[in-house]
Scaffold this active site. Sequence first.
Site, PDB file in Angstrom:
ATOM      1  N   GLU A  25       0.839  -1.203   0.000  1.00 30.08           N
ATOM      2  CA  GLU A  25       0.000   0.000   0.000  1.00 30.08           C
ATOM      3  C   GLU A  25       0.870   1.248   0.000  1.00 30.08           C
ATOM      4  OE1 GLU A  25      -2.202  -1.473   3.282  1.00 30.08           O
ATOM      5  OE2 GLU A  25      -4.099  -1.289   2.217  1.00 30.08           O
ATOM      6  N   LYS A  29      -6.891  -4.998 -23.428  1.00 33.03           N
ATOM      7  CA  LYS A  29      -7.638  -5.069 -24.694  1.00 33.03           C
ATOM      8  C   LYS A  29      -6.632  -4.974 -25.856  1.00 33.03           C
ATOM      9  CE  LYS A  29     -11.991  -3.502 -22.687  1.00 33.03           C
ATOM     10  NZ  LYS A  29     -11.842  -2.787 -21.410  1.00 33.03           N
TER      11      LYS A  29
HETATM   12  N1  DSN Z   1     -16.512  -5.196 -20.816  1.00 36.68           N
HETATM   13  C1  DSN Z   1     -15.686  -4.369 -21.659  1.00 36.68           C
HETATM   14  C2  DSN Z   1     -15.941  -4.633 -23.099  1.00 36.68           C
HETATM   15  O1  DSN Z   1     -16.190  -5.764 -23.448  1.00 36.68           O
HETATM   16  O2  DSN Z   1     -15.881  -3.729 -23.912  1.00 36.68           O
HETATM   17  C3  DSN Z   1     -15.810  -2.951 -21.312  1.00 36.68           C
HETATM   18  O3  DSN Z   1     -15.600  -2.767 -19.976  1.00 36.68           O
END
Ligand code: DSN
Length: 424
Positions: free
Chosen positions: A62, A235
């Site tokens: 932390e 992503k």
């Molecule tokens: N759940 C994500 C998506 O699939 O775009 C966004 O948070």
Amino acid sequence: MTSRFPLIPDASLSEKDPALSALLREEENRQRAKLPLIPSENYVSRAVMEATGSALTNKYSEGYAGKRYYEGQQVIDLVETLAIERAKALFGVQHANVQPYSGSPANLAIYATFLKPNDTVMGMALPMGGHLTHGWNVSVTGSWFRSVQYGVRKDTGRIDYDEVRDLAKKERPRLLFCGGTAIPRVIDFPIFAEIAREIDAILVADIAHIAGLIAGGVHPSPVGLAPILSTTTHKTLRGPRGAMLMSTEEHAKALDKAVFPGLQGGPHNHTTAAIAVCLHEAAQPEFKDYAAQVVTNAKVLAEELLARGFDLISGGTDNHLILIDLTNKGILGKKAAQALDKAGMVSNYNTIPYDPRKPFNPSGLRIGTPAVTSRGMGAEEMRVLARLIDGAIDAAKRESDLELERIAADIAELSADFPAPGLA
Ligand code: DSN
């Protein structure tokens, strides 16, 4: 010397917990055999996977580098600093915080930094392509704050920036979010910045979906236009499940304070390490090629689907994702997604702008190219995929499981030619 106490047996996962181990193998095999077309998913490298499964999961830390509330931070401080420096260099920002557990907590930290309950936030409505945490009503961001939502035009499927400006001037939000989860077009950051300036709002660019495209130079960057950037790391950026907040120096201290101690306790150091690895990977020249191919693939896939009579929201794509209105195909999103899954292509059903249907059984389907591009696929394979998607949807309408199985066999063959990276 032997231990006085029973030790945790130093056995492998498969020896110690065969049931769980078998499930992991099953999931790995699923990821190998099927093609992920969910635009927010990707395959991480073995290096990212290694860092995620490292000894750093054992450590509490932390605080921030140089100011922790636990001892033993000699290595952790260096790891977190490395991740921060890499984020700053890759995105060209003044400040980065790599501790948010994921995208939603990262966005909540922004609210905690700038708003008091009932203050006004403006963001894109979820069914229009935004995100839950941009003020949608079922999220606390839509109930603890006064939320104003914008969307896209019905006729173009694109944001009408004049409408956003008019709404912003009328409602005067303190925070203005741009970005989202189902936006197939380039986000015009300069116009959003202009609108935010006119109403003296803080502009937040949520770049979760497009962070890898920005890093790879194939989507404009909001840096210098939005003082606050929020992103997940898993992503298009191709890192572990995690998030980062980036900002100008002006907001650095307040943002850090909102993350810790405002919202979170100890950071997930193993994730921080893996974020550092993915940022290093994204800084390599080949990542630019990857990002460019993601977009090329999405464009080819979109063109091929259009040629087969699919109705694409906004008429196509500029980035990694395609949002399909299935109404003219006479099938609902969920049934289509289920059929695609049977056929070996994993997508997600999705609301479309102005969808008359509920989110659990909407009219649309969302697909994207980040993961299949990570497997090395190119334009040629996108043409094959468009044909197989079309075939699977047709088979679903005819309730032909036999045809779906036949397509699944084609996908299995294609998958075998493009092995999933990162899986030992
Ligand atoms: N759940 C994500 C998506 O699939 O775009 C966004 O948070």
